[in-house]
Design a protein around this motif. Structure first.
Motif, mmCIF file in Angstrom:
data_model
loop_
_atom_site.group_PDB
_atom_site.id
_atom_site.type_symbol
_atom_site.label_atom_id
_atom_site.label_comp_id
_atom_site.label_asym_id
_atom_site.label_seq_id
_atom_site.Cartn_x
_atom_site.Cartn_y
_atom_site.Cartn_z
ATOM 1 N N LEU A 15 0.624 -1.227 0.361
ATOM 2 C CA LEU A 15 0.413 0.327 -0.060
ATOM 3 C C LEU A 15 0.777 1.483 -0.322
ATOM 4 N N VAL A 16 1.956 1.132 0.969
ATOM 5 C CA VAL A 16 3.028 2.321 0.617
ATOM 6 C C VAL A 16 2.803 2.273 0.506
ATOM 7 N N TRP A 17 3.696 1.686 -0.990
ATOM 8 C CA TRP A 17 4.992 1.816 -2.125
ATOM 9 C C TRP A 17 4.119 2.209 -2.695
ATOM 10 N N LYS A 18 2.625 2.219 -3.057
ATOM 11 C CA LYS A 18 1.602 1.854 -4.045
ATOM 12 C C LYS A 18 1.239 3.596 -3.474
ATOM 13 N N LEU A 19 0.837 4.249 -2.622
ATOM 14 C CA LEU A 19 0.651 5.397 -2.471
ATOM 15 C C LEU A 19 1.984 6.318 -2.868
ATOM 16 N N SER A 20 2.883 5.976 -2.461
ATOM 17 C CA SER A 20 4.200 6.911 -2.914
ATOM 18 C C SER A 20 4.469 7.118 -4.562
ATOM 19 N N GLN A 21 3.467 6.193 -5.311
ATOM 20 C CA GLN A 21 3.970 6.828 -6.579
ATOM 21 C C GLN A 21 2.493 8.283 -7.369
ATOM 22 N N SER A 22 1.933 8.127 -6.317
ATOM 23 C CA SER A 22 0.885 9.653 -6.915
ATOM 24 C C SER A 22 1.694 10.589 -6.212
ATOM 25 N N GLN A 23 0.699 11.393 -7.658
ATOM 26 C CA GLN A 23 1.295 12.962 -7.378
ATOM 27 C C GLN A 23 0.672 14.040 -6.892
ATOM 28 N N ARG A 24 -0.060 12.861 -5.543
ATOM 29 C CA ARG A 24 -0.815 14.211 -4.650
ATOM 30 C C ARG A 24 -0.307 13.446 -3.841
ATOM 31 N N VAL A 25 0.439 12.094 -3.282
ATOM 32 C CA VAL A 25 1.341 11.864 -1.841
ATOM 33 C C VAL A 25 2.519 12.793 -1.765
ATOM 34 N N ASP A 26 2.745 13.916 -1.054
ATOM 35 C CA ASP A 26 3.858 14.293 -0.288
ATOM 36 C C ASP A 26 4.410 13.546 0.694
ATOM 37 N N LYS A 27 3.788 13.454 1.724
ATOM 38 C CA LYS A 27 4.306 11.993 2.899
ATOM 39 C C LYS A 27 3.781 11.478 3.822
ATOM 40 N N ILE A 28 4.110 10.022 3.846
ATOM 41 C CA ILE A 28 4.278 9.436 4.216
ATOM 42 C C ILE A 28 4.282 8.832 5.226
ATOM 43 N N PHE A 29 3.031 7.940 6.379
ATOM 44 C CA PHE A 29 3.202 8.005 7.568
ATOM 45 C C PHE A 29 2.940 5.833 7.969
ATOM 46 N N CYS A 30 3.970 5.925 8.133
ATOM 47 C CA CYS A 30 2.675 4.354 8.712
ATOM 48 C C CYS A 30 3.696 4.194 10.322
ATOM 49 N N THR A 31 1.946 3.101 10.873
ATOM 50 C CA THR A 31 2.132 2.937 12.076
ATOM 51 C C THR A 31 2.101 1.314 12.188
ATOM 52 N N PRO A 32 2.837 0.761 12.426
ATOM 53 C CA PRO A 32 4.252 0.661 13.748
ATOM 54 C C PRO A 32 5.378 0.251 12.037
ATOM 55 N N GLY A 33 4.926 -0.088 11.101
ATOM 56 C CA GLY A 33 5.300 -0.216 9.630
ATOM 57 C C GLY A 33 6.824 -1.424 10.048
ATOM 58 N N ASN A 34 7.555 -1.450 9.269
ATOM 59 C CA ASN A 34 8.933 -2.463 8.910
ATOM 60 C C ASN A 34 9.965 -2.058 8.138
ATOM 61 N N ALA A 35 11.043 -2.441 8.290
ATOM 62 C CA ALA A 35 11.966 -1.980 7.759
ATOM 63 C C ALA A 35 12.371 -1.805 6.128
ATOM 64 N N GLY A 36 11.163 -2.660 5.684
ATOM 65 C CA GLY A 36 11.242 -2.134 4.336
ATOM 66 C C GLY A 36 10.015 -0.447 4.155
ATOM 67 N N ILE A 37 8.850 -0.561 4.837
ATOM 68 C CA ILE A 37 8.465 0.626 4.780
ATOM 69 C C ILE A 37 9.346 2.115 5.795
ATOM 70 N N SER A 38 10.330 2.047 5.685
ATOM 71 C CA SER A 38 10.855 2.702 6.790
ATOM 72 C C SER A 38 11.847 3.980 5.470
ATOM 73 N N GLU A 39 12.195 2.697 4.504
ATOM 74 C CA GLU A 39 13.173 3.308 3.161
ATOM 75 C C GLU A 39 12.088 3.854 2.756
ATOM 76 N N ILE A 40 10.462 4.057 2.782
ATOM 77 C CA ILE A 40 10.037 4.746 1.574
ATOM 78 C C ILE A 40 8.845 5.916 2.721
ATOM 79 N N ALA A 41 8.885 5.599 3.850
ATOM 80 C CA ALA A 41 7.513 6.407 4.871
ATOM 81 C C ALA A 41 8.192 6.604 6.149
ATOM 82 N N GLU A 42 7.586 7.940 6.840
ATOM 83 C CA GLU A 42 8.479 7.945 8.009
ATOM 84 C C GLU A 42 7.046 6.726 8.951
ATOM 85 N N CYS A 43 7.990 6.037 10.203
ATOM 86 C CA CYS A 43 7.495 4.577 10.444
ATOM 87 C C CYS A 43 7.316 5.057 12.149
ATOM 88 N N LEU A 44 6.203 5.079 12.883
ATOM 89 C CA LEU A 44 5.885 5.273 13.979
ATOM 90 C C LEU A 44 5.915 4.522 14.994
#
Ligand code: AMP
Ligand code: GLY
Length: 427
Positions: A15-44
């Motif tokens: 989900l985070v990977w696909k959302l990161s391709q959107s022109q509309r999305v400037d910033k993605i947070f993810c909680t708790p996320g994982n190591a792969g997600i933390s490369e493209i989103a800020e994990c909380l």
């Protein structure tokens, strides 16, 4: 726009990977996320069941859209809490999430709205359930009513086995209050498929079809897991079968939800058994499947953010989804021992060589980072997801990539996609 994704699995990475391709999305947070997600989103590190803290974070950070991955926060009422505070969120409300949260609710709903499903009875008493099982004989399916992390369903091949399952649920209370009620259900024979639709409660758009592989070993042997791999499309769902599913399952579900005044803006996932060409519902999930989301989202050409935002605003009629012609196969790599107990902290090697490819994504699930680099931290560790011109070449592509990955005790099925390949050959 700012987005918050809740969850930590392969589905959430996709989900985070696909959302990161959107022109509309400037910033993605993810909680708790994982190591792969933390490369493209800020994990909380806000817990997924701490609804109050999640609402506060969304308010404080000015999150434009929150997307809920797993079922537990949905059944706990996260959507109701966000809506109350006027925060935009994608997912069904607490009542809608009962389609997954209570198998008794789902069965009664199906009965009321004429949706094809296996014959069943609900019990609270061990003795009454036992009598019914003895009357019906085996094979038979025993299900705990509530959420049981995918472990509350027993497909019993003998009466003894089914009574053992009954004891485990009702007497030993292995699943706590999730086992207050038990369903005893006719065992259906056929092939399974997953059918997901995106809905805002009025409009519904089917996603690409997919098929999961539940058991831990090849040829559907061994205990059930959360899912060992998936492919998309699922050739078992022909055009005419899809029309049948839309007419006899999805439309009645949407109509029923509206009749019950349920606010459903999310994914309806129907787990189907196709018996002699006819679809029956085994279960509903109130969110994207995991691992089905991985191959399905790999094939999505449209902007996922626009689609999910529109659904959450009740404006899905403005959205069209387009899909790649390519097929996709996701093979899940697990820790040794999963779905039972397993060790964590095994160093994962080889991921760097698989980066920056359009035809391949290694979605992380149970991973974290320490001073040795990526290490395992869960049962399902990675979902190696590849595209190809058909299932056969997507499968080859995924398994070639897996040769480059290593961690101690790494296990995976070797037959993901074979059912689809065999079906194509038969045709
Ligand atoms: P569920 O969590 O309800 O999807 O059940 C988990 C798995 O149990 C399904 O994916 C099927 O493989 C199996 N199952 C559930 N219900 C039935 C049924 N009525 N007949 C045969 N298999 C079933
Ligand atoms: N793969 C099955 C599920 O997500 O429940």
């Amino acid at each position: 726009m700012k987005v918050l994704v809740i969850g930590s699995g392969g589905r959430e990475h996709a989900l985070v990977w696909k959302l990161s391709q959107s022109q509309r999305v400037d910033k993605i947070f993810c909680t708790p996320g994982n190591a792969g997600i933390s490369e493209i989103a800020e994990c909380l590190d806000i817990k997924t069941d701490d609804i109050g803290a999640l609402v506060n974070f969304a308010k404080y950070e000015g999150i434009d859209l929150t997307i809920v991955g797993p079922e537990a926060p949905l059944t706990a009422g996260i959507v109701d809490a966000f809506v109350k505070e006027d925060r935009r969120i994608f997912g069904p409300d607490k009542l809608g999430a009962q389609l997954e949260g209570s198998k008794v609710f789902a069965k009664e709903f199906m009965l009321k709205y004429g949706i094809p499903t296996a014959e069943y009875k609900t019990f609270t008493s061990y003795l009454h359930a036992k009598e019914y099982i003895q009357l019906k004989g085996a094979p038979i399916v025993i299900k705990a009513d509530g959420l049981a992390a995918g472990k509350g369903v027993f497909v019993a091949v003998s009466v003894e086995e089914s009574i053992d399952a009954l004891k485990l649920i009702i007497k030993e209370r292995a699943f706590g209050s999730a086992g207050d009620k038990v369903i005893v259900e006719q065992c259906l024979k056929g092939e399974e498929a997953s059918f997901m639709v995106l809905t805002d409660g009025k409009t519904f758009i089917p996603l690409a079809t997919s098929q999961d592989h539940k058991t831990v070993f090849d040829n559907d042997k061994g205990p059930n897991t959360g899912g060992m791999g998936a492919y998309s499309p699922a050739p078992i769902i022909t055009e005419s079968l899809e029309a049948d599913i839309m007419k006899n399952i999805i439309k009645p579900v949407i109509k029923g939800l509206a009749k019950e005044r349920i606010n459903y803006r999310g994914i309806i996932y129907a787990g189907l058994m196709i018996c002699d060409g006819k679809p029956y519902v085994l279960e509903f999930n109130c969110r994207f499947g995991d691992p089905e989301a991985q191959p399905v989202l790999m094939r999505l050409d449209s902007d996922l953010f626009d689609a999910l935002k529109a659904a959450s605003e009740g404006k899905l009629k403005d959205i069209k989804l387009s899909w790649k012609n390519d097929a996709s196969v996701c093979v899940v790599l697990t820790s040794k021992g999963y779905p039972g107990s397993y060790e964590k902290g095994k160093v994962i090697k080889g991921l760097d060589s698989l980066k920056n490819r359009d035809d391949l994504m290694v979605f992380h699930a149970g991973t974290s980072v320490d001073d040795k680099g990526f290490v395992t931290s869960g049962g399902r560790v990675l979902g190696v997801t590849a595209l190809g011109k058909d299932i056969r070449s997507a499968k080859e592509n995924a398994y070639q990539a897996i040769k480059k990955i290593h961690f101690d005790g790494m296990h995976y099925r070797k037959d993901i996609g074979d059912k689809a390949i065999r079906r194509k050959i038969k045709i």
